[in-house]
Design a protein around this motif. Structure first.
Motif, mmCIF file in Angstrom:
data_model
loop_
_atom_site.group_PDB
_atom_site.id
_atom_site.type_symbol
_atom_site.label_atom_id
_atom_site.label_comp_id
_atom_site.label_asym_id
_atom_site.label_seq_id
_atom_site.Cartn_x
_atom_site.Cartn_y
_atom_site.Cartn_z
ATOM 1 N N GLU A 22 0.821 -1.213 0.000
ATOM 2 C CA GLU A 22 0.000 0.000 0.000
ATOM 3 C C GLU A 22 0.854 1.263 0.000
ATOM 4 O O GLU A 22 0.459 2.297 -0.541
ATOM 5 N N LEU A 23 2.032 1.162 0.610
ATOM 6 C CA LEU A 23 2.921 2.320 0.647
ATOM 7 C C LEU A 23 3.667 2.517 -0.666
ATOM 8 O O LEU A 23 4.140 3.624 -0.954
ATOM 9 N N ASP A 24 3.764 1.478 -1.453
ATOM 10 C CA ASP A 24 4.553 1.524 -2.700
ATOM 11 C C ASP A 24 3.728 2.150 -3.819
ATOM 12 O O ASP A 24 3.281 1.471 -4.745
ATOM 13 N N VAL A 25 3.532 3.461 -3.740
ATOM 14 C CA VAL A 25 2.717 4.163 -4.731
ATOM 15 C C VAL A 25 3.538 4.442 -5.993
ATOM 16 O O VAL A 25 4.748 4.675 -5.916
ATOM 17 N N ALA A 26 2.871 4.412 -7.134
ATOM 18 C CA ALA A 26 3.545 4.744 -8.387
ATOM 19 C C ALA A 26 3.760 6.250 -8.460
ATOM 20 O O ALA A 26 2.871 7.030 -8.107
ATOM 21 N N PRO A 27 4.922 6.694 -8.905
ATOM 22 C CA PRO A 27 5.181 8.132 -8.993
ATOM 23 C C PRO A 27 4.421 8.777 -10.141
ATOM 24 O O PRO A 27 3.951 8.099 -11.065
ATOM 25 N N VAL A 84 4.446 8.081 1.500
ATOM 26 C CA VAL A 84 3.564 7.984 0.338
ATOM 27 C C VAL A 84 3.614 9.278 -0.478
ATOM 28 O O VAL A 84 3.770 9.260 -1.708
ATOM 29 N N VAL A 85 3.509 10.413 0.206
ATOM 30 C CA VAL A 85 3.481 11.693 -0.498
ATOM 31 C C VAL A 85 4.799 11.944 -1.216
ATOM 32 O O VAL A 85 4.830 12.231 -2.421
ATOM 33 N N ASN A 86 5.895 11.827 -0.510
ATOM 34 C CA ASN A 86 7.192 12.148 -1.116
ATOM 35 C C ASN A 86 7.573 11.159 -2.205
ATOM 36 O O ASN A 86 8.233 11.529 -3.187
ATOM 37 N N TRP A 87 7.137 9.910 -2.053
ATOM 38 C CA TRP A 87 7.464 8.896 -3.058
ATOM 39 C C TRP A 87 6.616 9.052 -4.328
ATOM 40 O O TRP A 87 6.828 8.348 -5.297
ATOM 41 N N LEU A 88 5.674 9.972 -4.323
ATOM 42 C CA LEU A 88 4.975 10.307 -5.565
ATOM 43 C C LEU A 88 5.870 11.048 -6.539
ATOM 44 O O LEU A 88 5.592 11.081 -7.743
ATOM 45 N N LEU A 89 6.944 11.653 -6.038
ATOM 46 C CA LEU A 89 7.874 12.344 -6.928
ATOM 47 C C LEU A 89 8.665 11.308 -7.717
ATOM 48 O O LEU A 89 9.118 10.303 -7.170
ATOM 49 N N LEU A 264 -5.268 21.552 4.461
ATOM 50 C CA LEU A 264 -4.524 21.431 3.214
ATOM 51 C C LEU A 264 -4.923 20.189 2.424
ATOM 52 O O LEU A 264 -5.066 20.250 1.193
ATOM 53 N N TYR A 265 -5.108 19.065 3.108
ATOM 54 C CA TYR A 265 -5.548 17.872 2.376
ATOM 55 C C TYR A 265 -6.932 18.099 1.764
ATOM 56 O O TYR A 265 -7.199 17.670 0.629
ATOM 57 N N TYR A 266 -7.800 18.762 2.501
ATOM 58 C CA TYR A 266 -9.126 19.072 1.957
ATOM 59 C C TYR A 266 -9.001 20.013 0.761
ATOM 60 O O TYR A 266 -9.643 19.801 -0.280
ATOM 61 N N SER A 267 -8.181 21.049 0.885
ATOM 62 C CA SER A 267 -7.981 22.003 -0.209
ATOM 63 C C SER A 267 -7.472 21.305 -1.456
ATOM 64 O O SER A 267 -7.976 21.522 -2.573
ATOM 65 N N PHE A 268 -6.481 20.458 -1.297
ATOM 66 C CA PHE A 268 -5.860 19.823 -2.460
ATOM 67 C C PHE A 268 -6.756 18.742 -3.050
ATOM 68 O O PHE A 268 -6.756 18.515 -4.263
ATOM 69 N N MET A 269 -7.526 18.064 -2.204
ATOM 70 C CA MET A 269 -8.505 17.089 -2.705
ATOM 71 C C MET A 269 -9.537 17.780 -3.593
ATOM 72 O O MET A 269 -9.954 17.227 -4.624
ATOM 73 N N GLU A 270 -9.921 18.999 -3.237
ATOM 74 C CA GLU A 270 -10.946 19.729 -3.976
ATOM 75 C C GLU A 270 -10.476 20.163 -5.356
ATOM 76 O O GLU A 270 -11.291 20.358 -6.255
ATOM 77 N N GLN A 271 -9.171 20.324 -5.572
ATOM 78 C CA GLN A 271 -8.687 20.890 -6.834
ATOM 79 C C GLN A 271 -7.805 19.944 -7.643
ATOM 80 O O GLN A 271 -7.394 20.291 -8.745
ATOM 81 N N VAL A 277 -3.871 10.666 -7.473
ATOM 82 C CA VAL A 277 -3.324 11.523 -6.422
ATOM 83 C C VAL A 277 -4.457 12.074 -5.554
ATOM 84 O O VAL A 277 -4.331 12.165 -4.327
ATOM 85 N N LYS A 278 -5.575 12.404 -6.191
ATOM 86 C CA LYS A 278 -6.744 12.895 -5.445
ATOM 87 C C LYS A 278 -7.192 11.870 -4.405
ATOM 88 O O LYS A 278 -7.559 12.227 -3.274
ATOM 89 N N ALA A 279 -7.141 10.591 -4.765
ATOM 90 C CA ALA A 279 -7.544 9.538 -3.829
ATOM 91 C C ALA A 279 -6.617 9.500 -2.609
ATOM 92 O O ALA A 279 -7.061 9.203 -1.490
ATOM 93 N N ILE A 280 -5.351 9.815 -2.813
ATOM 94 C CA ILE A 280 -4.402 9.865 -1.688
ATOM 95 C C ILE A 280 -4.725 11.039 -0.783
ATOM 96 O O ILE A 280 -4.726 10.921 0.446
ATOM 97 N N TRP A 281 -5.010 12.190 -1.375
ATOM 98 C CA TRP A 281 -5.383 13.353 -0.554
ATOM 99 C C TRP A 281 -6.647 13.032 0.272
ATOM 100 O O TRP A 281 -6.727 13.392 1.450
ATOM 101 N N GLU A 282 -7.602 12.349 -0.352
ATOM 102 C CA GLU A 282 -8.850 12.020 0.350
ATOM 103 C C GLU A 282 -8.603 11.029 1.484
ATOM 104 O O GLU A 282 -9.139 11.180 2.587
ATOM 105 N N LEU A 283 -7.780 10.028 1.209
ATOM 106 C CA LEU A 283 -7.447 9.045 2.252
ATOM 107 C C LEU A 283 -6.741 9.712 3.425
ATOM 108 O O LEU A 283 -7.075 9.479 4.591
ATOM 109 N N HIS A 284 -5.757 10.551 3.122
ATOM 110 C CA HIS A 284 -4.997 11.206 4.183
ATOM 111 C C HIS A 284 -5.856 12.189 4.967
ATOM 112 O O HIS A 284 -5.657 12.377 6.170
ATOM 113 N N LEU A 285 -6.811 12.820 4.298
ATOM 114 C CA LEU A 285 -7.743 13.685 5.024
ATOM 115 C C LEU A 285 -8.512 12.864 6.059
ATOM 116 O O LEU A 285 -8.668 13.291 7.210
ATOM 117 N N GLY A 286 -8.988 11.689 5.673
ATOM 118 C CA GLY A 286 -9.693 10.828 6.615
ATOM 119 C C GLY A 286 -8.831 10.451 7.805
ATOM 120 O O GLY A 286 -9.318 10.374 8.943
#
Length: 392
Positions: A22-27, A84-89, A264-271, A277-286
């Motif tokens: 689950e942590l091994d996200v594709a960049p 997860v976030v940093n490994w998206l780069l 910030l997670y809510y802000s970034f999920m909205e845009q 990536v949006k799904a990650i912002w939503e998960l982290h917001l939860g």
């Protein structure tokens, strides 16, 4: 739509732990992604790192073992979020390409905050700092063309202008003149607290990034430029962290950190246009909603106050990454010649400023100027892009 994170139910902490798969996200794909998706990733990496560092500092000053254990449990989840976030780069991006993206974050994030900040003194602090990050972007763009023979425009994609700001050699000031007056925790607008924490965290991560990646270069001019701008970032972190009221209790700061992550997670999920990536912002917001609930309970128990006394009853309008070209050009026209004196700003060079300039910019000159000289020697010009129908 109003969103009050104090009333929202998050993911229970015992369901937040993720396995390696689950942590091994594709960049992200650097050639196809929205540049502001990359900016949001860099921003949230800095926010998560600040959350982890703050939690460690709080634990080191806390005698209550039960609280230390609770901080440790939440902090481990924050560490997983950061990975997860940093490994998206993408690993295919060079350090310089990531650096240019970092400076795009600094420019457009700080400019947006300056535009929205309700307090005039805090607004001026952000306006002052953004003109320096603007010039850092320009200096790194020249270095990027020299070393990798590519244009920074390929990274920022016209959303952020690449042109001179307040010249980097003038960023070197006596350390005492980087300390600003803090907001008053009892009177400050809750939005001002979020702004200060956000920009401090982003600049702190930029400082840390340059400290670590600068020595990786073989080219002497690159090593020197990272060293110079890395020290300016130290000044920026001092500049921004001093805006935060040091009278805030540990519990109050903990709630502010968790609330800001929700914001910030809510802000970034909205845009966010990238659905993955949006799904990650939503998960982290939860997840962060639960972290906020835990922080609020700790505040009530140990500080004797309700969190509603220190944070907004609902999230402010979403923080937005968007072009700020006209706003920045207006600041360039009116504030490029400012420097700091004590907790204020002046247009005239003063004794401490001139002494610092003589010391650090002697014996060969500042690396940021050497970059320009070498670029001029190679190309017969500095780095510019066409923008707004005229040479930038």
């Amino acid at each position: 739509m109003t969103f009050n994170p104090l009333e929202q139910r998050g993911i229970p902490l015992d369901r937040q732990l993720r396995n390696w798969r689950e942590l091994d996200v594709a960049p992200i794909d650097p050639d196809r992604c929205d540049p502001y998706t990359r900016c949001r990733i860099i921003t949230m990496n800095g926010i998560e790192i600040e959350a982890v560092l703050f939690s460690h500092q709080m634990a080191r000053h806390c005698p209550d073992q039960d609280v230390r254990r609770q901080l440790a449990r939440t902090r481990y989840i924050e560490q997983q979020q950061q990975k997860v976030v940093n490994w998206l780069l993408p690993g295919v991006s060079s350090v310089l390409e990531t650096t240019i993206a970092y400076e795009q974050v600094a420019v457009d994030l700080t400019a947006w905050v300056a535009r929205m900040e309700p307090d005039p003194y805090l607004k001026q602090a952000y306006q002052f700092g953004v003109l320096e990050d603007f010039d850092h972007l320009y200096r790194y763009a020249n270095l990027y063309e020299m070393i990798e023979h590519r244009k920074a425009e390929e990274i920022v994609q016209g959303l952020t202008e690449v042109m001179p700001g307040r010249p980097t050699p003038y960023h070197h000031r006596d350390a005492v003149d980087n300390v600003r007056d803090p907001y008053d925790r009892d009177r400050a607008d809750p939005l001002s607290k979020l702004h200060a924490l956000t920009i401090m965290s982003a600049e702190q991560q930029t400082m840390n990034f340059y400290m670590n990646v600068g020595p990786q270069y073989m080219e002497p001019i690159a090593r020197r430029l990272y060293q110079e701008i890395g020290l300016v970032e130290e000044e920026h972190v001092t500049h921004y962290e001093s805006l935060v009221d040091p009278g805030e209790t540990w519990w109050e700061q903990l709630v502010n950190h968790e609330y800001n992550e929700c914001y910030l997670y809510y802000s970034f999920m909205e845009q966010e246009p990238d659905p993955r990536v949006k799904a990650i912002w939503e998960l982290h917001l939860g997840m962060e909603l639960e972290h906020l609930r835990i922080a609020c309970d700790l505040m009530r128990r140990h500080d004797g106050r309700d969190p509603e006394q220190v944070v907004a009853p609902r999230l402010p309008d979403v923080l937005t990454f968007e072009p700020n070209k006209e706003y920045l050009r207006g600041l360039l026209d009116t504030q490029i010649d400012l420097t700091t004196l004590g907790a204020g700003y002046v247009r005239e060079a003063h004794e401490r400023f001139e002494a610092m300039q003589r010391t650090v910019n002697s014996d060969g000159g500042p690396p940021s100027e050497l970059v320009m000289e070498q670029h001029q020697h190679l190309y017969g010009r500095d780095y510019r892009v066409e923008s707004a129908g005229r040479p930038a």
